[in-house]
Design a protein around this motif. Structure first.
Motif, PDB file in Angstrom:
ATOM      1  N   ARG A 772       0.944  -1.145  -0.032  1.00 20.61           N
ATOM      2  CA  ARG A 772       0.107  -0.064  -0.103  1.00 20.61           C
ATOM      3  C   ARG A 772       0.804   1.158  -0.003  1.00 20.61           C
ATOM      4  O   ARG A 772       1.986   1.141   0.433  1.00 20.61           O
ATOM      5  CB  ARG A 772      -0.950   0.035   1.495  1.00 20.61           C
ATOM      6  N   ARG A 800      -7.375  12.093  -3.404  1.00 20.04           N
ATOM      7  CA  ARG A 800      -8.569  11.285  -3.298  1.00 20.04           C
ATOM      8  C   ARG A 800      -7.892   9.725  -3.730  1.00 20.04           C
ATOM      9  O   ARG A 800      -8.181   8.918  -3.033  1.00 20.04           O
ATOM     10  CB  ARG A 800      -9.514  11.494  -4.559  1.00 20.04           C
ATOM     11  N   THR A 801      -7.277   9.539  -4.841  1.00 22.46           N
ATOM     12  CA  THR A 801      -6.740   8.166  -5.337  1.00 22.46           C
ATOM     13  C   THR A 801      -5.795   7.688  -4.070  1.00 22.46           C
ATOM     14  O   THR A 801      -6.088   6.696  -3.719  1.00 22.46           O
ATOM     15  CB  THR A 801      -5.921   8.257  -6.363  1.00 22.46           C
ATOM     16  N   ARG A 803      -5.477   8.571  -0.657  1.00 22.29           N
ATOM     17  CA  ARG A 803      -6.196   8.214   0.353  1.00 22.29           C
ATOM     18  C   ARG A 803      -7.195   7.162   0.243  1.00 22.29           C
ATOM     19  O   ARG A 803      -7.241   6.235   1.207  1.00 22.29           O
ATOM     20  CB  ARG A 803      -7.159   9.474   0.747  1.00 22.29           C
ATOM     21  N   GLY A 804      -7.736   6.922  -0.976  1.00 20.49           N
ATOM     22  CA  GLY A 804      -8.408   5.634  -1.399  1.00 20.49           C
ATOM     23  C   GLY A 804      -7.805   4.610  -0.943  1.00 20.49           C
ATOM     24  O   GLY A 804      -8.281   3.468  -0.527  1.00 20.49           O
ATOM     25  N   ALA A 805      -6.325   4.308  -1.235  1.00 21.19           N
ATOM     26  CA  ALA A 805      -5.506   3.223  -0.748  1.00 21.19           C
ATOM     27  C   ALA A 805      -5.004   3.402   0.402  1.00 21.19           C
ATOM     28  O   ALA A 805      -4.129   2.630   0.790  1.00 21.19           O
ATOM     29  CB  ALA A 805      -4.495   3.124  -2.068  1.00 21.19           C
TER      30      ALA A 805
END
Ligand code: PMP
Length: 999
Positions: A772, A800-801, A803-805
């Motif tokens: 991650r 966004r991308t 934080r999504g991971a």
């Protein structure tokens, strides 16, 4: 006049010189018909067809000289003889003699701007080498008679002066009368040699870099004459149209002398010979003009020569000669060394009626970098100077204070100290006498016997009271003079020119501030070995560029006074560079080919050791202005009270922390203080790791985040640059979101999403490996990447991308923070994102080593694993006091708003230039964080690093510090201290325009 056309040239070359020519183009030429011939494969050569009445012997002479040079100095860039001379049969040129010579690449010197020092020296050097190479040459025709032979110059002028317009004629005739006595005997005894004799700016070619002579053409005036004519003629042209003709000429002389030593007698006559050539030239034009009154071009071409003659009329010949002598390594004023020796051997004597060496005294540092002056509330305020001197006298118990000889001072860097007849563009800063600070009214005495030469009351703007000059003679019969300045107005009563003065005799008394232009009462005492055609108006300050000359004209008077300057002298640039090379590691780089020795900063300005000012457009560290008084005072005050670490309670760190956090959006509520941007980013990565338990980091190409091992491995700018060893383990660089030259360009409506999608790709790869991301670390406007402003919405999508991971987002605001971008305090705010961690450095302490990391309470808590985070210097009271002062100044002086307004004007100025100069491909940035990218071809957007480098170097010559950036080094960045004003922005654009106009 010839009627030969280009087609004729092709025919003649093919039929009579056996060349397979494709095309011919006419070249300029005074007598010959000249053509450049293009041959298959792109080769070029020159066809020269002499006029019908040409003397064949002269052509043979030229030919033989070129052959001689080809054999004895093959490295010299002069035309090679390829064929001929042959006598032509062609009906249009029957009987004329033709020859072919090699083509030399380059642009005529007359079409190249600017003529820098290196180029001028290269011109001189080439001519020197040529004359040395011609020493072994001899030809029966070399003793020809030519109106361009300087040895005939006086006769030519005498014959044609009647054609000169009436207003100028008398001046020329006077010069002729005065110069005959000097020049006629000179030509009789002068060293002779065969010379090219016409190094005018269309016969000299310049290489592509604009810094080197690449060829010398047209040997049509070659002859034997006074050898120094070669240099004098080149000088006459090189000095034309220059703002500082003597300084330009000096470089040519230096170059020539390095290859072919100039004799002292020759150096002493150079300026006469330059004038002689200019006058021959204007008298010839006058004659032509009388013959062809309709030819306006003749008058136009004469104008620069008259302008230079006029300019030289204001310059004392003794000064010009001193400058040229210095360039040849001779004592600038020949008798100066004898006078200095005599002064050293003479018993010291006083100038203020007291036994100076016996008095308790103190030397005051009034130099550009003086800390005593910088400590004053206004270092240009003369009252503050007086106060400082009084204090120094009190502190040391001294009765007399001395101001130093040969000391550059900023106090003089005003127009009032410019003097016609010397350099006018450069500020005069170097004090060439000694100051003796004593109370007003103190007697002034002559240390030597002599007589009164002159005295005068000085008018505004140099209204510093009367000046007296005395004349003396050494035992060996050399005359010299002493000057006494800043006297009381009543001193001159009873004084008369020619009056005999005894050694020790009282001649005046010291003026007070009301009558000496506001200066602290003192005597300015100076010795002169030549009056340079001046008298009471003799300067007391010289320019730094001619400092060696001034040292000879005005030697150090301290031996005469029996005193010695104990203060350390500033080292010269070469000495410092050498010491630096041995003391410091070689991985440290210096800016500019000729390094700068900067000793003082003020606002948006830096000053070198000689007081020359440079507008700083690079230093975003000294954010609120160099040496801002509030910030300096805050540091000094706290340093005198306490400086310790964060293990005790202290108010300042808390007050400052609160103020800093108030500038950040929620939930950034906790701050760590560290000492550098690198430390801040290191800590940010540890915070991210503590929060996420992951170690992979996503960065941007072109990014730089610090100098530690780990940060170098994740700074693409470093690891993929010179000496780099590739990305570290777990480092993933996204393509630069560059809308101008990147993979996806402006105009694509999806540009932000497409660039952000690269983050998604990296994350997918990580997830596929069972990993991650720990963090995304990026600047909100890319600095080292070349001032790249990512497309709107980019950071939002990347954040966004990531934080999504499960990753955290770190905004590196080391370059961009603290109001610089104008619309917002932080650059990330322009992209409408709130990072999880913000790192700060550079501007935060205005140059003091302070940096910080702000984050959320949650992340800070995750980091508190039981291991202490201790930073010896981070958050110490001095740093915090300074940081707080910086924040206060930004707010109170409205610097964020100022950055917005001035930045907009500067950007508009740059865009206007972009409209006129297609080399400016892109203008970008925000507030006072701007940049422009230089391109070879605007449609292809091909980077033009050479132009960017040229602009940066040329700006430095013109007094602006600028630097290049971006992976292709083709971007000029602009990130000045925020006090950069509208006037500075205008100056910047004017200078840039000037440079872009030069070729
Ligand atoms: N981040 C950025 C964006 C920087 O430009 C720099 C310094 N050029 C750093 C971090 C490192 O800061 P420092 O040199 O204070 O360690």
């Amino acid at each position: 006049m010839s009627t030969l056309q280009e087609t004729d040239a092709v025919r003649i070359a093919r039929e009579e010189l056996d060349r397979s020519v494709i095309e011919a183009r006419r070249l300029p030429g005074e007598r010959d018909d000249n053509f450049v011939l293009l041959e298959p494969g792109g080769a070029k050569c020159v066809l020269k067809i002499a006029p019908r009445d040409d003397d064949p012997a002269e052509l043979e002479l030229q030919h033989a000289a070129l052959e001689h040079l080809a054999e004895h100095a093959p490295h010299l860039a002069v035309p090679k003889c390829l064929a001929g001379p042959v006598t032509l049969q062609d009906p249009l040129a029957k009987g004329r003699r033709a020859r072919l010579t090699g083509w030399l690449e380059g642009r005529p010197l007359g079409m190249v701007q600017p003529h820098g020092k290196a180029l001028l020296a290269s011109l001189g050097r080439m001519l020197g080498e040529l004359d040395v190479a011609l020493e072994g040459f001899a030809h029966p025709a070399q003793n020809r008679v030519l109106k361009w032979d300087l040895a005939c110059g006086l006769a030519v002028i005498a014959e044609r002066v009647g054609d000169v317009e009436a207003a100028r004629r008398e001046g020329v005739e006077n010069w002729l009368t005065h110069s005959r006595d000097r020049l006629v005997p000179f030509f009789e005894r002068a060293r002779r040699g065969v010379v090219h004799n016409d190094a005018n700016d269309y016969n000299v070619l310049v290489g592509r870099d604009g810094e080197r002579v690449s060829g010398l053409i047209d040997f049509g005036d070659l002859l034997e004459t006074a050898r120094i004519s070669e240099l004098a003629i080149a000088l006459a042209y090189a000095m034309l149209g220059k703002p500082e003709p003597l300084l330009a000429g000096r470089e040519v002389v230096r170059g020539y002398h390095s290859a072919s030593p100039v004799e002292e007698d020759e150096a002493d006559h150079l300026i006469d010979l330059v004038r002689l050539r200019l006058l021959v030239s204007v008298c010839n034009s006058a004659r032509e003009r009388r013959r062809h009154p309709d030819n306006e071009y003749l008058a136009i071409s004469e104008a620069p020569a008259w302008a230079l003659l006029d300019r030289l009329r204001d310059v004392p010949d003794a000064w010009s000669t001193a400058v040229f002598r210095e360039a040849c390594g001779y004592e600038p004023i020949a008798r100066s060394s004898r006078i200095r020796e005599w002064l050293r051997s003479t018993a010291p004597a006083s100038v203020v009626g007291e036994d100076l060496p016996a008095q308790p005294s103190v030397w005051i540092d009034l130099s550009v970098g003086s800390a005593d002056l910088a400590a004053l509330s206004d270092d240009r305020d003369l009252e503050a100077w007086s106060e400082m001197i009084r204090r120094r006298l009190q502190e040391t118990g001294a009765r007399i204070a001395f101001g130093r000889y040969d000391e550059p001072r900023l106090a003089y860097a005003t127009d009032a100290f410019r003097q016609p007849g010397f350099e006018i563009d450069e500020l005069r800063t170097v004090h060439i006498g000694i100051d003796v600070f004593v109370p007003a009214g103190t007697d002034v005495c002559s240390p030597l016997s002599g007589k009164v030469h002159s005295f005068q009351v000085n008018e505004a703007p140099r209204d510093y009271g009367p000046t007296i000059l005395l004349e003396h003679t050494t035992d060996g019969g050399d005359p010299f003079w002493t000057l006494y300045g800043h006297l009381s107005a009543s001193s001159l009563e009873g004084l008369s020119v020619g009056q005999v003065i005894e050694a020790g005799q009282r001649i005046a008394h010291i003026g007070d501030a009301s009558e000496n232009g506001g200066w602290p009462p003192h005597l300015h005492f100076q010795v002169m070995t030549d009056l340079l055609g001046k008298s009471g108006d003799f300067p007391g300050v010289g320019t730094a560029s001619t400092r060696d000359v001034w040292r000879s004209v005005c030697p150090d008077p301290s031996a005469l006074l029996g005193i010695g300057d104990p203060l350390e002298k500033a080292s010269d640039v070469a000495g410092l560079e050498q010491r630096r090379g041995s003391v410091l590691g070689p991985s440290l780089s210096l800016s500019y080919r000729e390094p700068l020795h900067i000793v003082k900063g003020r606002g948006a300005w830096l000053f070198d050791v000689t007081g020359q000012p440079f507008l700083d457009t690079v230093n975003n560290v000294c954010h609120v202005g160099h040496c801002h008084r509030r910030v300096v005072a805050a540091g000094q005050r706290q340093m005198a009270v306490l400086n310790t670490n964060t293990r005790y309670l202290h108010e300042t760190i808390l007050r400052y922390g609160e103020k800093l956090l108030a500038k950040l959006p929620d939930p950034l509520e906790v701050v760590f203080f560290v000492c550098s941007g690198s430390e801040a980013n290191e800590l940010a990565l540890r915070l991210a790791e503590a929060k996420t338990g992951a170690r992979d980091v996503i960065v941007l190409e072109g990014g730089y985040h610090g100098n530690t091992g780990r940060l170098v491995e994740l700074s693409h700018y470093k690891y993929s640059g010179a000496g780099g060893r590739g990305a570290g383990e777990g480092v993933h660089a996204l393509p630069m979101p560059d809308p101008y030259r990147g993979r996806i360009r402006e105009g694509d409506p999806e540009i932000a999403a497409k660039y952000a999608a690269f983050a998604g790709e990296v994350i997918d790869e990580l997830l596929a490996l069972g990993r991650r991301p720990s963090a995304f670390l990026g600047e909100s406007i890319l600095s080292c990447g070349g001032q790249i402003d990512p497309p709107e919405g980019y950071l939002e999508a990347v954040y966004r991308t990531v934080r999504g991971a499960g990753g955290v987002c770190i905004a590196d605001e080391v370059q961009t923070g603290f109001g610089r971008v104008g619309t917002h305090f932080w650059a990330f705010e322009r992209q409408r994102v709130v990072p999880d961690i913000v790192t700060m450095g550079k501007p935060i302490g205005n140059g003091h080593p302070l940096a910080a990391v702000a984050t959320t309470r949650e992340i800070a808590a995750a980091f508190a694993s039981g291991m202490e985070y201790f930073n010896t210097y981070g958050g110490n009271p001095v740093s915090c006091a300074i940081g707080e002062a910086v924040l206060d100044v930004i707010d109170e002086e409205g610097l964020q708003r100022h950055a917005l307004e001035v930045g907009r004007e500067l950007e508009a100025g740059l865009r206007a230039l972009q409209g006129r100069f297609e080399q400016i491909g892109d203008v970008r940035g925000a507030g006072l964080f701007l940049g422009f990218e230089l391109v070879e071809d605007p449609s292809e957007r091909t980077p033009n690093a050479a132009l960017a480098t040229r602009i940066a170097n040329r700006m430095r010559e013109l007094g602006i510090l600028a630097s290049t950036d971006g992976p292709e080094h083709d971007v000029i960045k602009i990130k000045p201290p925020l006090v950069f004003s509208r006037e500075h922005a205008m100056t910047y654009c004017e200078v840039l325009e000037k440079i872009l106009t030069e070729q």
